[in-house]
Design a protein around this motif. Structure first.
Motif, mmCIF file in Angstrom:
data_model
loop_
_atom_site.group_PDB
_atom_site.id
_atom_site.type_symbol
_atom_site.label_atom_id
_atom_site.label_comp_id
_atom_site.label_asym_id
_atom_site.label_seq_id
_atom_site.Cartn_x
_atom_site.Cartn_y
_atom_site.Cartn_z
ATOM 1 N N MET A 129 0.799 -1.223 0.000
ATOM 2 C CA MET A 129 0.000 0.000 0.000
ATOM 3 C C MET A 129 0.843 1.291 0.000
ATOM 4 S SD MET A 129 -3.112 0.045 -0.505
ATOM 5 C CE MET A 129 -3.787 -1.335 -1.372
ATOM 6 N N PRO A 130 1.848 1.382 0.920
ATOM 7 C CA PRO A 130 2.647 2.619 0.864
ATOM 8 C C PRO A 130 3.391 2.763 -0.454
ATOM 9 C CG PRO A 130 3.188 1.318 2.823
ATOM 10 C CD PRO A 130 2.251 0.506 2.011
ATOM 11 N N LEU A 145 3.014 5.830 -3.531
ATOM 12 C CA LEU A 145 4.108 6.725 -3.948
ATOM 13 C C LEU A 145 3.934 7.329 -5.353
ATOM 14 C CD1 LEU A 145 7.450 5.267 -2.567
ATOM 15 C CD2 LEU A 145 6.326 7.413 -2.002
ATOM 16 N N PRO A 146 3.635 6.502 -6.398
ATOM 17 C CA PRO A 146 3.560 7.095 -7.736
ATOM 18 C C PRO A 146 2.595 8.286 -7.833
ATOM 19 C CG PRO A 146 3.485 4.708 -7.880
ATOM 20 C CD PRO A 146 3.424 5.048 -6.433
ATOM 21 N N LEU A 197 -0.934 3.714 -12.018
ATOM 22 C CA LEU A 197 -0.081 2.769 -11.275
ATOM 23 C C LEU A 197 -0.740 2.379 -9.953
ATOM 24 C CD1 LEU A 197 3.510 4.193 -11.870
ATOM 25 C CD2 LEU A 197 2.492 2.100 -12.789
ATOM 26 N N PHE A 198 -1.356 3.388 -9.297
ATOM 27 C CA PHE A 198 -2.022 3.093 -8.033
ATOM 28 C C PHE A 198 -3.193 2.125 -8.247
ATOM 29 C CE2 PHE A 198 -5.318 3.691 -4.902
ATOM 30 C CZ PHE A 198 -4.599 3.469 -3.733
ATOM 31 N N GLY A 199 -3.971 2.360 -9.319
ATOM 32 C CA GLY A 199 -5.121 1.506 -9.630
ATOM 33 C C GLY A 199 -4.688 0.047 -9.796
ATOM 34 N N LEU A 200 -3.546 -0.166 -10.466
ATOM 35 C CA LEU A 200 -3.044 -1.521 -10.682
ATOM 36 C C LEU A 200 -2.706 -2.180 -9.342
ATOM 37 C CD1 LEU A 200 -0.756 -0.963 -13.819
ATOM 38 C CD2 LEU A 200 -2.965 -2.152 -13.706
ATOM 39 N N ALA A 201 -2.057 -1.404 -8.459
ATOM 40 C CA ALA A 201 -1.670 -1.945 -7.158
ATOM 41 C C ALA A 201 -2.898 -2.297 -6.324
ATOM 42 C CB ALA A 201 -0.798 -0.935 -6.418
#
Ligand SMILES: Nc1ncnc2c1ncn2[C@@H]1O[C@H](COP(=O)(O)OP(=O)(O)OP(=O)(O)O)[C@@H](O)[C@H]1O
Length: 595
Positions: free
Chosen positions: A166-167, A171-172, A255-259
């Motif tokens: 999560m952290p 970041l991106p 990038l966040f959506g993928l994570a």
């Protein structure tokens, strides 16, 4: 990043200094608001497990708990918003006041000539009003830190990989958001000049003062064209930065959506493998959606904080720009009375940012007790000489000596207390009439008797007599019932202001009477000359005036003739006429025009 952190820290200190109680309650409300989110997610997880296990009572209790938490988070959020708004308004007022102080905070006016100062001031004037969002951003960001901690603890309990993921996933979008803001800030600086020109054109076009000229010359379309052109330049510069910034931000969010998707799949895999419960999936989905929401909020908040950081940094730059360094020690007081007078010793002056000397090798003595007139054609350097004598600028070379003491060694404020001035480009203070004049001697501003005397000497009593409430009449459009004055009437008040100080060592009058008719100006200068003679014995005061009217100039004890920044003749009227030089020529031209 450093700028964002130091900006946030400074903002917090400002809020704390301005109102501790409101700051503390805003922090409390914000913490309460954000901590409810993760707690609610945990409650939903337990409730789901209870439903799956068929434990209706536990599920019901947790359902009620979640409902209460929803109400608390909404209420706290609402009150926190009120607290931020109140605090922001106080902070905005504080910074606006500081900007007003800084604009006039320096001893001289040299910094006004500097493009870098003007650029910083343009951005500050525009952005200080946006501070309303800054404190909300600051407290919101603090809340997000707490939210992040709680979320991490809950996620770590479900799956340790999530704790790391999560952290990293956050970041991106955070970094891309910051990068985008930096680009936008740079674009703002590079478009500051065109913004300044456009704002100036806007002021010109919307000010009643210039309405007549604009109409007579039919300038409406022309100003609009120029305004559009400059604003277009600003918009193009900013639009490019906003588009690129938007693309950078979007990349971070993808990038966040993928994570996020990866995290949910990871927990589902654990549950399928019997290593977790359905409640864990609910917990992670709710938390992850909250994290998603909070990251988007964080980007906006950090962007605002970064803007605040750069705003506060600009304040620092402006503060440094207006700070004057004194090469000479400032260790002398102005004399109580002048015995010799003021001497300019080989003075040169070049305006900051230019390289052409406006005054060259000026050597002069203004004798104590004399009335001195400066004449010369437009641009000869008369007003510049006056500004140097008032300490607005320092000579580029040479010295100004007051009874033999270098003016640089006398504290500027102490010198200014001993002088008085009326300027060609006088201020129209929209205030109570008595105060407009009384400002000339602040300690006696409320003394209407003193104001009446000054106005009488300035031949401005008639202005007040025509006003409905005399000295109590408010002036200008700032007031609903403010009285309007003509240019000449405003000017009479400005002269009255210059005459509030009764016995200044130096009274400077730089064409403050250009709107008066020649007879009125003549009478006025007769009075000055008379007053100068009266205070000559007590203080050795000098009256220095700049005028293009030779009927006035001829009364002076000493006339200084300037041409292209050099003194070409000095003497009294009779002497200069006998000499038959530039003065005699200018005098002759004017006399002929009157015949
Ligand atoms: N702020 C400034 N920055 C750069 N140059 C300036 C500035 N103010 C004046 N100047 C230049 O200095 C010269 C002298 O100007 P100054 O105002 O002293 O003339 P003046 O004799 O008072 O003229 P006038 O009779 O028209 O009022 C002019 O050439 C002007 O262009």
């Amino acid at each position: 990043m450093r700028q964002t952190v130091t900006g946030a820290w400074r903002l917090l200190r400002i809020a704390w200094r301005l109102d501790r109680r409101k700051t503390a309650s805003a922090i409390f409300l914000m913490f309460g608001h954000v901590t409810m989110g993760p707690v609610m997610a945990a409650g939903l997880g337990v409730m789901t497990d209870a439903v799956v296990a068929g434990d209706g009572t536990t599920a019901a209790w947790y359902g009620v708990l979640v409902a209460i938490l929803v109400m608390i988070t909404l209420t706290f959020g609402n009150f926190a918003h009120i607290a931020y708004t109140e605090l922001s308004e106080i902070a905005e007022r504080d910074l606006t006041e500081e900007l007003m102080l800084l604009s006039n905070g320096s001893e001289g006016i040299e910094h006004h000539e500097r493009a870098d100062y003007a650029d910083e001031l343009t951005v500050l004037r525009r952005d200080t009003r946006k501070l309303t969002l800054a404190l909300e951003a600051l407290f919101g960001t603090l809340g997000l830190v707490l939210f992040g901690l709680l979320t991490a603890i809950l996620l770590g309990r479900v799956n340790l990989v999530l704790l790391l993921l999560m952290p990293i996933a956050a970041l991106p979008p955070l970094l891309s958001g910051r990068w985008a803001e930096t680009r936008i800030d740079r674009a703002k600086t590079s478009t500051a000049e065109s913004t300044r020109i456009a704002l100036n054109l806007f002021r010109l076009a919307t000010s009643a003062r210039f309405g007549g000229e604009l109409r007579v010359f039919g300038l409406r379309e022309e100003l609009l064209r120029r305004h559009r052109q400059e604003w277009g330049r600003t918009s193009r510069g900013l639009a490019g930065a906003y588009t690129r910034g938007g693309a950078i931000r979007a990349a971070g969010q993808v990038l966040f959506g993928l994570a996020y998707t990866g995290a949910v799949l990871l927990v589902i895999r654990d549950v399928v493998a019997g290593k977790g419960t359905i409640g864990d999936v609910v917990l992670v989905m709710v938390l992850a959606s909250q994290v998603n929401h909070q990251v988007i909020t964080a980007i906006t908040l950090l962007g605002t904080l970064q803007r605040v950081g750069s705003l506060l940094q600009r304040f620092r730059v402006v503060r440094e720009l207006v700070t004057v360094t004194h090469p000479a020690p400032v260790d002398r007081e102005p004399p109580r009375r002048l015995s010799d007078g003021i001497r300019l010793d080989d003075v040169d002056f070049v305006y900051p940012g230019t390289d052409k000397p406006v005054l060259s090798g000026v050597t002069l003595t203004l004798p104590a007790g004399a009335s001195v007139a400066i004449v010369g054609e437009n641009g000869a350097g008369k007003s510049t000489l006056v500004k140097l004598l008032c300490g607005m600028y320092q000579p580029s070379r040479g010295q100004i000596l007051v009874d033999g003491v270098d003016l640089r060694r006398i504290p500027v404020h102490a010198w200014r207390e001993q002088i008085s001035a009326g300027f060609q480009d006088f201020a129209r203070f929209e205030l109570r009439t008595g105060d407009v004049v009384g400002l000339g001697d602040l300690p006696r501003m409320g003394d209407d008797g003193a104001v009446a005397v000054a106005l009488d000497r300035a031949q401005g009593t008639d202005v007040v007599e025509r006003l409905e409430h005399g000295l109590d009449t408010p002036l200008g459009k700032s007031y609903t019932n403010g009285a309007e004055l003509s240019g000449g009437q405003w000017q009479k008040l400005a002269v009255g202001r210059a005459l509030m100080r009764e016995t200044p060592l130096l009274l400077v009058l730089d064409e403050p009477t250009s709107a008066l008719d020649p007879q009125a100006e003549h009478r006025l200068f007769e009075l000055y000359a008379e007053q100068a003679r009266q205070v000559r014995a007590s203080r050795g005061a000098i009256t220095l005036f700049v005028s293009h009217r030779f009927s006035t100039v001829r009364m002076a004890d000493l006339i200084i003739v300037l041409r292209d920044g050099r003194v070409v003749e000095t003497g009294d009227h009779d002497g200069l006429m006998l000499r038959d030089g530039l003065y005699a020529e200018l005098f002759g031209l004017q006399a002929k025009a009157y015949r």
